[in-house]
Design a protein around this motif. Structure first.
Motif, mmCIF file in Angstrom:
data_model
loop_
_atom_site.group_PDB
_atom_site.id
_atom_site.type_symbol
_atom_site.label_atom_id
_atom_site.label_comp_id
_atom_site.label_asym_id
_atom_site.label_seq_id
_atom_site.Cartn_x
_atom_site.Cartn_y
_atom_site.Cartn_z
ATOM 1 N N VAL A 67 0.868 -1.173 0.000
ATOM 2 C CA VAL A 67 0.000 0.000 0.000
ATOM 3 C C VAL A 67 0.905 1.222 0.000
ATOM 4 N N ASN A 68 0.630 2.141 -0.879
ATOM 5 C CA ASN A 68 1.423 3.358 -0.971
ATOM 6 C C ASN A 68 0.960 4.344 0.097
ATOM 7 N N TRP A 69 1.827 4.631 1.064
ATOM 8 C CA TRP A 69 1.456 5.532 2.154
ATOM 9 C C TRP A 69 1.163 6.929 1.634
ATOM 10 N N VAL A 118 4.604 0.334 16.423
ATOM 11 C CA VAL A 118 4.515 -0.414 15.160
ATOM 12 C C VAL A 118 5.906 -0.820 14.678
ATOM 13 N N LEU A 119 6.880 0.066 14.816
ATOM 14 C CA LEU A 119 8.245 -0.271 14.396
ATOM 15 C C LEU A 119 8.839 -1.376 15.268
ATOM 16 N N LEU A 128 9.522 1.770 7.220
ATOM 17 C CA LEU A 128 8.829 3.049 7.319
ATOM 18 C C LEU A 128 7.493 3.039 6.575
ATOM 19 N N ASN A 129 7.413 2.333 5.440
ATOM 20 C CA ASN A 129 6.154 2.265 4.704
ATOM 21 C C ASN A 129 5.076 1.604 5.560
ATOM 22 N N LEU A 132 4.102 4.116 8.318
ATOM 23 C CA LEU A 132 3.325 5.236 7.799
ATOM 24 C C LEU A 132 1.921 4.808 7.375
ATOM 25 N N CYS A 133 1.776 3.577 6.907
ATOM 26 C CA CYS A 133 0.442 3.064 6.589
ATOM 27 C C CYS A 133 -0.408 2.979 7.852
ATOM 28 N N HIS A 134 0.202 2.635 8.971
ATOM 29 C CA HIS A 134 -0.535 2.589 10.233
ATOM 30 C C HIS A 134 -0.884 3.988 10.729
#
Length: 177
Positions: A67-69, A118-119, A128-129, A132-134
Motif C-alpha cells: 500500500v502506498n502511504w 509499530v516499528l 517506514l512504509n 506510515l500506513c498505520h
C-alpha cells in the motif's frame, strides 16, 4: 440520535459524557450498518458511479500487499470520512493547534507512541512504509487530532495529556498488531 441521547444525555448532559459523542455515534453506525459504512462510491471521468467493497489499507498491509502511504496521505485511497486524506486532517489539526484550540501534546504523543510501537512490534522491522500506513490508514489521524482532544473526555494537565496520548498509542498498537 444515539450520540446525543445515549452517549451524552443519559450520562448527565453537557460535560458529563463518558466518551466523545461523535465517536460513540460512529461506532454505533459501523456496528449497525456495516455494509453501507464500508461500501465506497467512485466517480469515473464519464460521471458514472460504481460502488465497491474492498479491504482496508491496514488489512491489505497485514495480508502482505503493498500500500502506498503517499496515496493514504493525499487521499487517493477509498475509505470512510476521517480515514482518507491525512493531509487534510493534519492541516485541520495543525490549524487547531496554531489557534490554541487544542494542545499538541495528546496528538503528538499518540502518533509518536503508535509509530514507535509499530516499528518495534509490527513484525516488519524498521519498515517506514508499514509504519506510515498505520499512521495514515484508518482513523488514527482523525482520532489523534479531533477525538482524543475532546475537552470533556481528555486530561487537563500537561503530564496527564502526555500519559493519555501514550496510552492511546499503545492501545491502538496492541489492537492493530
Amino acid at each position: 440520535i444515539f450520540a446525543i441521547i445515549v452517549v451524552k444525555q443519559l450520562f448527565g448532559g453537557l460535560g458529563q459524557n463518558f466518551m466523545n459523542p461523535a465517536l460513540g455515534g460512529r461506532c454505533f453506525l459501523v456496528l449497525s450498518y456495516a455494509l453501507p459504512m464500508t461500501t465506497f462510491t467512485y466517480s469515473s471521468a464519464m460521471g458514472s458511479f460504481d460502488a465497491a467493497t474492498m479491504a482496508t489499507p491496514l488489512a491489505m498491509v497485514k495480508a502482505g500487499e503493498t500500500v502506498n502511504w503517499l496515496d493514504l496521505f493525499l487521499g487517493f485511497h477509498a475509505g470512510t470520512i476521517g480515514e482518507t486524506c491525512a493531509v487534510a486532517i493534519l492541516a485541520g489539526g495543525l490549524f487547531l493547534i496554531w489557534k490554541k484550540v487544542i494542545s499538541p501534546i495528546i496528538p503528538f504523543a499518540y502518533l509518536g507512541t503508535l509509530a514507535i510501537f509499530v516499528l518495534l512490534f509490527g513484525g516488519h522491522g524498521f519498515d517506514l512504509n508499514f509504519m506510515l500506513c498505520h499512521i495514515f490508514g484508518g482513523g488514527v489521524m482523525l482520532g489523534a487530532f479531533f477525538m482524543a482532544t475532546d475537552y470533556v473526555t481528555s486530561p487537563i494537565t500537561d503530564l496527564g495529556k502526555l500519559i493519555f496520548g501514550i496510552i492511546l498509542g499503545v492501545l491502538t498498537g496492541v489492537f492493530r498488531i
